[in-house]
Design a protein around this motif. Structure first.
Motif, PDB file in Angstrom:
ATOM      1  N   GLU A 124       1.472   3.618  -6.499  1.00 42.74           N
ATOM      2  CA  GLU A 124       1.105   4.959  -6.046  1.00 42.74           C
ATOM      3  C   GLU A 124      -0.263   4.968  -5.366  1.00 42.74           C
ATOM      4  O   GLU A 124      -0.471   5.710  -4.410  1.00 42.74           O
ATOM      5  CB  GLU A 124       1.106   5.937  -7.221  1.00 42.74           C
ATOM      6  CG  GLU A 124       2.476   6.184  -7.790  1.00 42.74           C
ATOM      7  CD  GLU A 124       2.472   7.196  -8.915  1.00 42.74           C
ATOM      8  OE1 GLU A 124       1.410   7.775  -9.233  1.00 42.74           O
ATOM      9  OE2 GLU A 124       3.557   7.411  -9.488  1.00 42.74           O
ATOM     10  N   TYR A 125      -1.172   4.179  -5.896  1.00 44.71           N
ATOM     11  CA  TYR A 125      -2.516   4.078  -5.319  1.00 44.71           C
ATOM     12  C   TYR A 125      -2.973   2.636  -5.454  1.00 44.71           C
ATOM     13  O   TYR A 125      -2.800   2.017  -6.509  1.00 44.71           O
ATOM     14  CB  TYR A 125      -3.497   4.997  -6.059  1.00 44.71           C
ATOM     15  CG  TYR A 125      -4.946   4.728  -5.682  1.00 44.71           C
ATOM     16  CD1 TYR A 125      -5.474   5.231  -4.499  1.00 44.71           C
ATOM     17  CD2 TYR A 125      -5.766   3.943  -6.488  1.00 44.71           C
ATOM     18  CE1 TYR A 125      -6.796   4.970  -4.133  1.00 44.71           C
ATOM     19  CE2 TYR A 125      -7.083   3.675  -6.135  1.00 44.71           C
ATOM     20  CZ  TYR A 125      -7.588   4.187  -4.968  1.00 44.71           C
ATOM     21  OH  TYR A 125      -8.886   3.918  -4.603  1.00 44.71           O
ATOM     22  N   GLN A 126      -3.514   2.108  -4.386  1.00 44.86           N
ATOM     23  CA  GLN A 126      -4.096   0.769  -4.411  1.00 44.86           C
ATOM     24  C   GLN A 126      -5.455   0.865  -3.728  1.00 44.86           C
ATOM     25  O   GLN A 126      -5.540   1.336  -2.589  1.00 44.86           O
ATOM     26  CB  GLN A 126      -3.194  -0.223  -3.667  1.00 44.86           C
ATOM     27  CG  GLN A 126      -3.739  -1.643  -3.682  1.00 44.86           C
ATOM     28  CD  GLN A 126      -3.199  -2.451  -2.526  1.00 44.86           C
ATOM     29  OE1 GLN A 126      -3.538  -2.207  -1.376  1.00 44.86           O
ATOM     30  NE2 GLN A 126      -2.340  -3.417  -2.844  1.00 44.86           N
ATOM     31  N   PRO A 127      -6.540   0.455  -4.400  1.00 42.00           N
ATOM     32  CA  PRO A 127      -7.882   0.567  -3.810  1.00 42.00           C
ATOM     33  C   PRO A 127      -7.980  -0.081  -2.427  1.00 42.00           C
ATOM     34  O   PRO A 127      -8.568   0.497  -1.514  1.00 42.00           O
ATOM     35  CB  PRO A 127      -8.789  -0.128  -4.821  1.00 42.00           C
ATOM     36  CG  PRO A 127      -8.058  -0.039  -6.112  1.00 42.00           C
ATOM     37  CD  PRO A 127      -6.594  -0.091  -5.749  1.00 42.00           C
ATOM     38  N   GLU A 128      -7.412  -1.258  -2.264  1.00 40.68           N
ATOM     39  CA  GLU A 128      -7.505  -1.960  -0.985  1.00 40.68           C
ATOM     40  C   GLU A 128      -6.833  -1.175   0.129  1.00 40.68           C
ATOM     41  O   GLU A 128      -7.355  -1.077   1.243  1.00 40.68           O
ATOM     42  CB  GLU A 128      -6.896  -3.364  -1.090  1.00 40.68           C
ATOM     43  CG  GLU A 128      -7.650  -4.304  -1.967  1.00 40.68           C
ATOM     44  CD  GLU A 128      -7.398  -4.146  -3.460  1.00 40.68           C
ATOM     45  OE1 GLU A 128      -7.974  -4.913  -4.236  1.00 40.68           O
ATOM     46  OE2 GLU A 128      -6.631  -3.236  -3.870  1.00 40.68           O
ATOM     47  N   ARG A 129      -5.681  -0.603  -0.150  1.00 44.05           N
ATOM     48  CA  ARG A 129      -4.954   0.199   0.840  1.00 44.05           C
ATOM     49  C   ARG A 129      -5.775   1.433   1.233  1.00 44.05           C
ATOM     50  O   ARG A 129      -5.747   1.872   2.384  1.00 44.05           O
ATOM     51  CB  ARG A 129      -3.592   0.605   0.259  1.00 44.05           C
ATOM     52  CG  ARG A 129      -2.675   1.286   1.243  1.00 44.05           C
ATOM     53  CD  ARG A 129      -1.298   1.495   0.656  1.00 44.05           C
ATOM     54  NE  ARG A 129      -1.335   2.436  -0.447  1.00 44.05           N
ATOM     55  CZ  ARG A 129      -0.531   2.388  -1.502  1.00 44.05           C
ATOM     56  NH1 ARG A 129       0.380   1.441  -1.611  1.00 44.05           N
ATOM     57  NH2 ARG A 129      -0.623   3.289  -2.461  1.00 44.05           N
ATOM     58  N   ALA A 130      -6.540   1.963   0.253  1.00 44.19           N
ATOM     59  CA  ALA A 130      -7.375   3.146   0.484  1.00 44.19           C
ATOM     60  C   ALA A 130      -8.746   2.796   1.071  1.00 44.19           C
ATOM     61  O   ALA A 130      -9.541   3.682   1.359  1.00 44.19           O
ATOM     62  CB  ALA A 130      -7.540   3.912  -0.815  1.00 44.19           C
TER      63      ALA A 130
END
Length: 135
Positions: A124-130
């Motif tokens: 749902e959330y990935q720091p790298e993607r964000a």
């Protein structure tokens, strides 16, 4: 136990996890995480595919034994605050989840010694993607 699926971790997570492990007393959990880090494909954070479980990712996964789906944040032990929504990377299931991609399944020894079969259904959330490399 079944063959382990390939895993991918970032150079940033690797450095942070190695620093964590250097401060931990020897235990089965520490050895499992060390083994996972040794077999991982390591990439730069900017090159991390968005469907991989990294540190501080919010992930949805299912357990084969009961078809229940869980949503948890994979975190460092220092970030454990008693929330039921967090799982430590040093917990047996935490080190099993690290580096897996959506759709991958892993069989891992559970806390009672019986194998757990876990499948990643969503990141749902990935720091790298964000673009968040501070976490």
């Amino acid at each position: 136990m079944a063959q382990l699926p390939p895993i991918t971790i970032s150079t940033l997570d690797l450095a942070r996890l190695e620093a964590l492990l250097d401060k931990q007393p020897d235990s089965e959990a520490v050895r499992r995480l060390e083994d996972e880090l040794e077999r991982a494909n390591v990439v730069a954070p900017e090159a991390m595919p968005g469907d991989i479980v990294t540190m501080n990712s919010v992930i949805r996964f299912s357990m084969a034994k009961d078809d229940e789906t869980f949503t948890k944040t994979l975190c460092f032990p220092r970030d454990m605050d008693g929330s039921k929504n967090k799982i430590s990377v040093l917990a047996p299931i935490g080190s099993a989840l690290l580096g897996l991609a959506v759709g991958q399944t892993i069989e891992w020894p559970g806390p009672n010694g019986k194998p757990l079969t876990v499948t990643i259904t969503e990141v749902e959330y990935q720091p790298e993607r964000a673009g968040d490399y501070q976490s």
